[in-house]
Design a protein around this motif. Structure first.
Motif, mmCIF file in Angstrom:
data_model
loop_
_atom_site.group_PDB
_atom_site.id
_atom_site.type_symbol
_atom_site.label_atom_id
_atom_site.label_comp_id
_atom_site.label_asym_id
_atom_site.label_seq_id
_atom_site.Cartn_x
_atom_site.Cartn_y
_atom_site.Cartn_z
ATOM 1 N N ALA A 248 9.565 -3.742 -9.647
ATOM 2 C CA ALA A 248 7.805 -4.026 -9.489
ATOM 3 C C ALA A 248 7.551 -4.996 -8.987
ATOM 4 N N LEU A 249 7.908 -6.032 -9.430
ATOM 5 C CA LEU A 249 7.361 -7.334 -8.705
ATOM 6 C C LEU A 249 7.864 -7.604 -7.444
ATOM 7 N N GLY A 250 9.142 -7.399 -7.193
ATOM 8 C CA GLY A 250 10.051 -7.562 -6.052
ATOM 9 C C GLY A 250 9.571 -6.534 -5.006
ATOM 10 N N GLY A 251 9.242 -5.402 -5.449
ATOM 11 C CA GLY A 251 8.791 -4.547 -4.309
ATOM 12 C C GLY A 251 7.300 -4.823 -4.008
ATOM 13 N N THR A 252 6.576 -5.527 -4.862
ATOM 14 C CA THR A 252 5.341 -5.923 -4.381
ATOM 15 C C THR A 252 5.532 -6.917 -2.984
ATOM 16 N N LEU A 253 6.330 -7.867 -3.563
ATOM 17 C CA LEU A 253 6.649 -8.827 -2.454
ATOM 18 C C LEU A 253 7.303 -8.400 -1.041
ATOM 19 N N ALA A 254 8.153 -7.443 -1.278
ATOM 20 C CA ALA A 254 8.737 -6.842 -0.089
ATOM 21 C C ALA A 254 7.863 -5.887 0.512
ATOM 22 N N SER A 255 6.886 -5.355 0.013
ATOM 23 C CA SER A 255 5.702 -4.370 0.697
ATOM 24 C C SER A 255 4.912 -5.425 1.441
ATOM 25 N N ILE A 256 4.504 -6.530 0.951
ATOM 26 C CA ILE A 256 3.531 -7.477 1.544
ATOM 27 C C ILE A 256 4.375 -7.981 2.865
ATOM 28 N N ALA A 257 5.884 -8.326 2.599
ATOM 29 C CA ALA A 257 6.314 -8.769 3.830
ATOM 30 C C ALA A 257 6.477 -7.923 5.004
ATOM 31 N N VAL A 258 6.684 -6.786 4.856
ATOM 32 C CA VAL A 258 6.672 -5.525 5.681
ATOM 33 C C VAL A 258 5.469 -5.596 6.484
ATOM 34 N N THR A 259 4.505 -5.460 5.724
ATOM 35 C CA THR A 259 3.243 -5.294 6.251
ATOM 36 C C THR A 259 2.797 -6.491 7.272
ATOM 37 N N LEU A 260 3.266 -7.601 6.791
ATOM 38 C CA LEU A 260 2.817 -8.994 7.383
ATOM 39 C C LEU A 260 3.399 -8.847 8.849
ATOM 40 N N THR A 261 4.622 -7.979 8.940
ATOM 41 C CA THR A 261 5.324 -7.964 10.400
ATOM 42 C C THR A 261 4.650 -7.094 11.287
ATOM 43 N N SER A 262 3.438 -6.405 11.211
ATOM 44 C CA SER A 262 2.769 -5.422 11.663
ATOM 45 C C SER A 262 2.195 -6.163 12.660
ATOM 46 N N SER A 263 2.365 -5.987 14.239
ATOM 47 C CA SER A 263 1.397 -6.484 15.273
ATOM 48 C C SER A 263 0.454 -5.669 15.642
ATOM 49 N N MET A 264 0.318 -4.270 15.206
ATOM 50 C CA MET A 264 -0.598 -3.498 15.791
ATOM 51 C C MET A 264 -1.051 -2.321 14.944
ATOM 52 N N VAL A 265 -2.206 -1.796 15.019
ATOM 53 C CA VAL A 265 -2.797 -0.631 14.178
ATOM 54 C C VAL A 265 -1.867 0.394 14.054
ATOM 55 N N ARG A 266 -1.701 1.087 12.886
ATOM 56 C CA ARG A 266 -0.700 2.115 12.876
ATOM 57 C C ARG A 266 0.433 1.977 13.493
ATOM 58 N N ASP A 267 1.508 0.814 13.379
ATOM 59 C CA ASP A 267 2.582 0.666 13.927
ATOM 60 C C ASP A 267 3.584 1.485 13.575
ATOM 61 N N PRO A 268 3.944 2.391 14.488
ATOM 62 C CA PRO A 268 4.904 3.584 13.901
ATOM 63 C C PRO A 268 6.039 2.965 13.158
ATOM 64 N N ALA A 269 6.734 1.843 13.796
ATOM 65 C CA ALA A 269 8.320 1.260 13.323
ATOM 66 C C ALA A 269 7.646 0.505 11.866
ATOM 67 N N VAL A 270 6.403 0.015 11.796
ATOM 68 C CA VAL A 270 6.247 -0.499 10.362
ATOM 69 C C VAL A 270 6.014 0.759 9.274
#
Length: 553
Positions: A248-270
């Motif tokens: 649970a706690l690690g999944g929260t950190l991983a989800s935040i990390a993936v979201t922070l790598t987004s460079s555009m709205v509705r990025d299909p890769a993200v």
């Protein structure tokens, strides 16, 4: 008094309402299209808070939602504004209420009902996505603007955003709640921020995620996607170490990390990476829950085994107490017989010949001596008066060795030998007697050496005993000794009688030591027989209760 209670209750409801409204507004501001964090806040509050606070939660969500809806009424029309002003919590409430009536989130043995939690998250994301679609279809755009496209992909995007947001908040909130309320055994030892889980998150999850984020920003094309997908690997490691709380706690950190790598709205890769992370976190939560259940079963089995040893130690202790009572009774009986005999001889002395009087006195003395020897075998007097060390140095133990024709040396070393529990002293003496009988049964001995060493490791006292026998120069051939045929059967039989031993074999001696968490090592060479055994302190006051928080689990 009733008014005071009513005001306190009203104050708690107001605090819940205002706190939820502020958290909702904050999470909505940092959310993105494919990562709707208020969905997780909604599910966590409905699962953890009692039903009496649900109206306050509904009002707390109504305030920011209605403000947002009416502030954009000119842009999308009154129908959109009317639907958007309805809190999405309403349909989720119905789902959670139905589930809570049929299942419990927090089960016994410090476990969470993971299928229920994931089912609520899935159903909540589904009904919230349906609500989002209905709100979008009610929008009225100005003339000349194209209506928003609604298809299966857009609907799935709404569902995925709500599901990811709920996975990022709800399981972690429940894990923190269980830690703070002491339902997790480790929570009784240290707060969450000082626990091993926090250290593992910092070293094993947060640091690799930061490295992967740097690699994502420094890569191009498929490399960025590979590094995004690799962000769930630290979560796997944390799950294996800490169960579903780690997932649970690690999944929260991983989800935040993936979201922070987004460079555009509705990025299909993200969005693709988030979908894979969501699937991985869901799987790891189920796996972590299973790991936690298995760990709890293993802990309970360990506690049951300790209880078995505890009962065995208590049984041996009570048996020794009964032997002591029997020895005292024999001593008392011997004194009574001697006193009665003396009184009888005083009355009959004038009619008995002197030779018969001496014969009767000798028989009574022999009976007195035999009863004293039997009482001393049951429970040595030196043991009662001066403890085990003195008994091993000078009591029946040393007498049995001298009767076997061997010299004797006793060495005591270490610390804490006198601080062991009384039943451990009893077990040590009985095992020393059995080991001595076993060594004497291997053949005539020239010298016996006994070594005792006490110590303390991690708050648990222990004692090591080593008894070494050096064979006499004249002894039976080794092939006879190897078959267990003693050269002098009388020596060890006399030792058994004097010590009150049972002649246990080495396997039975090993079973006795296992009761006190120890073991036995036997080493026999041509001229030396050595038996080493280890005993730990008593478990009678140190076994945790099964099912209580903080149990070795």
């Amino acid at each position: 008094m009733g008014e005071v209670f009513a005001l306190r209750a009203l104050g708690r409801h107001v605090a819940v309402c205002v706190g939820y409204a502020l958290c909702y507004a904050l999470l909505r501001d940092i959310s993105v299209s494919h990562w709707n964090l208020p969905a997780g806040l909604r599910v966590a509050c409905l699962l953890l808070l009692p039903y009496r606070y649900w109206p306050a939660l509904l009002l707390g969500e109504l305030i920011p939602v209605s403000h947002h809806a009416w502030s954009h009424m000119d842009d999308f029309g009154w129908r959109w504004s009317a639907l958007a002003a309805l809190p999405p919590m309403l349909p989720v409430m119905a789902v959670v209420a139905w589930v809570r009536r049929h299942a419990r989130l927090l089960q016994d043995r410090q476990q969470v009902n993971m299928p229920m939690l994931l089912g609520v998250i899935f159903a909540g994301a589904l009904v919230t996505a349906f609500d989002d679609v209905m709100v979008v279809t009610a929008a009225t755009l100005p003339t000349g603007m194209a209506a928003p496209l609604l298809d299966a992909q857009v609907a799935f995007g709404y569902f995925l955003g709500n599901y990811l947001g709920a996975l990022a908040i709800a399981p972690s909130a429940i894990a923190i709640y269980m830690w703070q309320t002491g339902r997790v055994p480790a929570a009784l030892e240290a707060p969450l921020w000082r626990s091993r889980l926090a250290k593992d998150m910092l070293v094993g999850v947060l640091t690799p995620l930061l490295v992967l984020m740097v690699l994502v920003f420094s890569s191009q094309g498929d490399g960025m996607q590979v590094f995004r997908i690799a962000m769930f690997l630290p979560v796997v490691w944390l799950t294996l170490r800490h169960g579903w709380q780690g997932a649970a706690l690690g999944g929260t950190l991983a989800s935040i990390a993936v979201t922070l790598t987004s460079s555009m709205v509705r990025d299909p890769a993200v969005i693709q990476a988030q979908a894979l992370i969501a699937f991985a976190i869901t799987t790891l939560l189920m796996l972590g829950s299973r790991i936690a259940q298995q760990a709890q079963v293993n802990q309970n089995n360990h506690v049951d085994a300790l209880r078995g040893f505890q009962l065995a130690q208590q049984g041996l202790y009570l048996e020794e107490l009964r032997l002591r009572q029997a020895a005292d009774a024999l001593e008392h009986l011997g004194h009574n017989i001697r006193d009665n005999h003396n009184r009888l001889l005083d009355r009959l002395r004038h009619v008995l010949p002197s030779n018969e009087e001496r014969s009767y006195s000798k028989q009574v003395a022999l009976a007195q001596h035999e009863m004293h020897r039997l009482a001393n075998a049951l429970y040595p007097r030196g043991w009662r008066e001066r403890g085990v060390p003195a008994t091993l140095r000078e009591g029946p133990f040393a007498q049995a060795i001298h009767m076997a024709g061997a010299t004797y040396d006793c060495e005591l070393s270490g610390r804490g030998l006198s601080q062991l529990a009384p039943d451990v002293h009893m077990a040590l003496y009985r095992l020393a007697c059995e080991v001595l009988v076993h060594v004497l049964s291997r053949g005539p001995m020239q010298h016996i050496q006994l070594q005792l060493r006490g110590g303390n490791t991690k708050g648990r006292r222990w004692v090591v005993m080593r008894l070494m026998g050096s064979r006499a120069t004249t002894h039976t051939p080794m092939h006879d000794i190897g078959r267990g045929e003693p050269a002098d059967s009388e020596a060890w039989k006399q030792a058994m009688t004097l010590l009150g031993a049972s002649g246990l074999g080495i396997s039975s001696i090993r079973d006795r030591t296992h009761i006190y968490g120890g073991d036995v090592h036997l080493r026999e060479v041509e001229q030396t027989v050595s038996v080493t055994l280890l005993l730990h302190d008593s478990l009678r006051s140190s076994v945790p209760h099964r099912g209580t928080p903080g149990a070795p689990r």
